[in-house]
Scaffold this motif. Structure first.
Motif, PDB file in Angstrom:
ATOM      1  N   ALA A  92       0.816  -1.227   0.000  1.00 23.93           N
ATOM      2  CA  ALA A  92       0.000   0.000   0.000  1.00 23.93           C
ATOM      3  C   ALA A  92       0.853   1.283   0.000  1.00 23.93           C
ATOM      4  N   PRO A  93       1.901   1.396   0.869  1.00 25.06           N
ATOM      5  CA  PRO A  93       2.697   2.644   0.830  1.00 25.06           C
ATOM      6  C   PRO A  93       3.379   2.846  -0.527  1.00 25.06           C
ATOM      7  N   THR A  94       3.827   1.754  -1.155  1.00 24.53           N
ATOM      8  CA  THR A  94       4.486   1.898  -2.463  1.00 24.53           C
ATOM      9  C   THR A  94       3.471   2.278  -3.533  1.00 24.53           C
ATOM     10  N   GLN A  95       2.242   1.773  -3.391  1.00 19.97           N
ATOM     11  CA  GLN A  95       1.204   2.180  -4.352  1.00 19.97           C
ATOM     12  C   GLN A  95       0.998   3.699  -4.276  1.00 19.97           C
ATOM     13  N   THR A  96       1.028   4.234  -3.044  1.00 16.57           N
ATOM     14  CA  THR A  96       0.881   5.696  -2.887  1.00 16.57           C
ATOM     15  C   THR A  96       2.048   6.408  -3.567  1.00 16.57           C
ATOM     16  N   ARG A  97       3.273   5.883  -3.346  1.00 17.00           N
ATOM     17  CA  ARG A  97       4.450   6.513  -3.976  1.00 17.00           C
ATOM     18  C   ARG A  97       4.410   6.354  -5.502  1.00 17.00           C
ATOM     19  N   PHE A  98       3.907   5.215  -5.947  1.00 14.70           N
ATOM     20  CA  PHE A  98       3.791   4.969  -7.396  1.00 14.70           C
ATOM     21  C   PHE A  98       2.873   6.023  -8.023  1.00 14.70           C
ATOM     22  N   ARG A  99       1.766   6.320  -7.336  1.00 15.98           N
ATOM     23  CA  ARG A  99       0.811   7.307  -7.853  1.00 15.98           C
ATOM     24  C   ARG A  99       1.461   8.692  -7.907  1.00 15.98           C
ATOM     25  N   LYS A 100       2.228   9.023  -6.855  1.00 19.71           N
ATOM     26  CA  LYS A 100       2.947  10.305  -6.866  1.00 19.71           C
ATOM     27  C   LYS A 100       3.972  10.324  -7.996  1.00 19.71           C
TER      28      LYS A 100
END
Lengths: 307, 211
Positions: free
Chosen positions: B66-74
């Protein structure tokens, strides 16, 4: 490298198809050996760890050295028309987006394709044949202009028979195991004469790459020189059922091939009824499928010793 | 797509900037000469050319924590900002915009509108015009985001901002969100609907919606 491939079902599928190409000389022997050596050299250079990575190196080599592709010795006769099945996410990149905007057709994939989506796209193609981009090289600009083809007749017959879901059925017959549910499919149908004789061939393991349900004929003359797809089943314990005829083609100038775009529809079931997140079930199906091959351990040993 | 834990571990350590670079470099090379997949390290050799690259990257995203998905979106939003304004990069931009819409990355909307109002407004090359039409198409199908509706409503008020070829996709999608504004939108685009064929198409459309 070959021992690593031999440890997993997907690798064994590729090895079995190499064995078939070798035993029955689908490809001229020296060229086949040359390819296997190039593959081994790439393996040493890139040092891949996983079987899928080793297999995907086939694309990198065949992409660089075009001499390795389209080398099957069979000379299949062509019907009047052939078709390729293409998903919307790839097709839309080959369409003239300005025309699509004028027709109000959305390119973005959506969980719910609107009711008339398929008929609208097909009608757009009928009304504006130039909706197909010429692409950088004047042909379908996807997978370096290379794709699978099948005779168009059987799809048309199936369409007229009005199956419950044409998309599921076409996907299953053509062995397109990577298309699960909710994939929007179209048929691009065109004159077979548009394909240059050197730009089509019966597929071998080189064209199939990591295709999970590819099985070459032993005798190149089988099925009049055409390859046969593997009909997707719920189980392969009782052996495989062949689907329809297939070839691999490239650089087809579709814009001048009397192309017709026809709707196939949306798949509603997962391929082989297996949840794509269920790794154990996927592995089980691959093991069942590889069980339909007769891969000799001495052939793998020979590859290890001589390539 | 099956991604080994070892590779997922590497991807899950990447920052938003790393992921932006990874997407930009990977997509740029995907469009170039072979070997095309190598820059998508560590998963480059797991990607296949038999499938659309955007579809594969969306599948990769689903496997991230989940945290990497957030970073991926950024990273995706940063990446769209950093696409270069030259023809060679237009394919990269289109893939990034498609991915942003597919993953519903609302943070990418500002950078996309920045492109639409900037380089894509003035560039005249075939590739840039293709990108402009593509971006408009993707945005038009993203009207559930209020920012998109607001921006389109504003831009429609500017005479000649959109080409006549863009009007149908925008018009139809705006109406899906605000069906009661049909007469307002039609009035704003009265020049577009002044030709006989378009006017009769609009009348048929109104008939269908009324009935």
């Amino acid at each position: 490298m070959f021992s690593t491939l031999n440890k997993e079902p997907l690798g064994r599928i590729v090895l079995a198809n190499i064995q078939c190409a070798y035993d029955h000389e689908h490809i001229e022997r020296d060229l086949l050996i040359s390819f296997l050596k190039a593959w081994k050299a790439a393996y040493i250079s890139y040092a891949p760890i996983y079987v899928e990575e080793i297999i995907n190196l086939i694309h990198n080599i065949a992409d660089k050295e075009v001499k390795y592709r389209f080398q099957h010795k069979a000379k299949p006769q062509m019907p009047d028309k052939v078709s390729t099945i293409i998903r919307w996410e790839i097709l839309h990149k080959n369409l003239n987006i300005i025309e699509l905007n004028q027709m109000g057709i959305e390119v973005s994939n959506s969980a719910e394709y609107e009711e008339h989506f398929f008929t609208k796209v097909a009608a757009a193609f009928d009304e504006h044949p130039k909706i197909l981009n010429d692409g950088t090289y004047g042909y379908l600009d996807y997978n370096d202009g290379q794709f699978w083809i099948t005779p168009s007749d059987w799809i048309e017959k199936l369409r007229h028979a009005k199956p419950a879901n044409l998309a599921n059925q076409v996907r299953d017959i053509l062995g397109l195991v990577h298309f699960n549910s909710n994939v929007a499919l179209f048929e691009l149908c065109f004159l077979a004469t548009a394909i240059h004789p050197n730009n089509k061939a019966t597929p071998t393991f080189i064209e199939a790459e990591a295709h999970q349900r590819f099985k070459a004929h032993n005798n190149p003359a089988d099925n009049e020189g055409w390859g046969s797809t593997v009909y997707l089943q719920r189980s392969y314990k009782e052996g495989i059922r062949t689907g329809e005829s297939e070839l691999f083609a490239r650089q087809v100038p579709l814009y001048k091939a009397n192309g017709q775009l026809k709707a196939i529809g949306l798949t509603t079931e997962h391929a082989e009824w297996v949840d794509p997140n269920d790794e154990a079930a996927i592995l089980n199906m691959q093991n069942e499928f590889v069980g339909t091959f007769d891969l000799r351990s001495e052939f793998v040993t020979w590859l290890n010793d001589n390539i | 797509m099956k991604i080994p834990n070892e590779y997922l571990g590497t991807l899950n350590k990447m920052s938003a900037d790393d992921l932006a670079d990874w997407l930009l470099e990977g997509l740029r090379c995907w469009e170039e000469s072979p070997p095309k997949n190598i820059p998508f390290t560590p998963i480059g050799l797991l990607l296949t050319h038999h499938e659309d690259i955007g579809v594969q990257l969306a599948a990769v995203y689903e496997k991230l924590d989940a945290p990497t998905q957030t970073r991926f979106r950024k990273g995706l939003a940063h990446g769209i900002t950093r696409c270069r304004d030259v023809d060679e990069w237009q394919g990269v931009l289109r893939n990034m915009v498609w991915l942003a819409k597919t993953l519903k990355v609302a943070d990418a909307l500002q950078p996309i509108f920045f492109r639409l109002k900037g380089f894509l407004k003035v560039a005249k090359s075939k590739e840039a015009l293709r990108s402009r039409a593509y971006v408009i198409n993707i945005l038009a199908s993203w009207m559930e985001e209020p920012l998109v509706t607001q921006e389109f409503e504003q831009l429609l008020k500017k005479p000649d901002y959109f080409d006549k070829t863009d009007i149908p996709i925008i018009f139809l999608n705006l109406l899906k969100v605000h069906p009661k504004k049909l007469s307002e939108y039609a009035e704003q685009q009265k020049l577009f609907f002044s030709t006989g064929k378009r006017r009769s198409a609009l009348c048929s459309f109104v008939d269908i919606r009324v009935s």
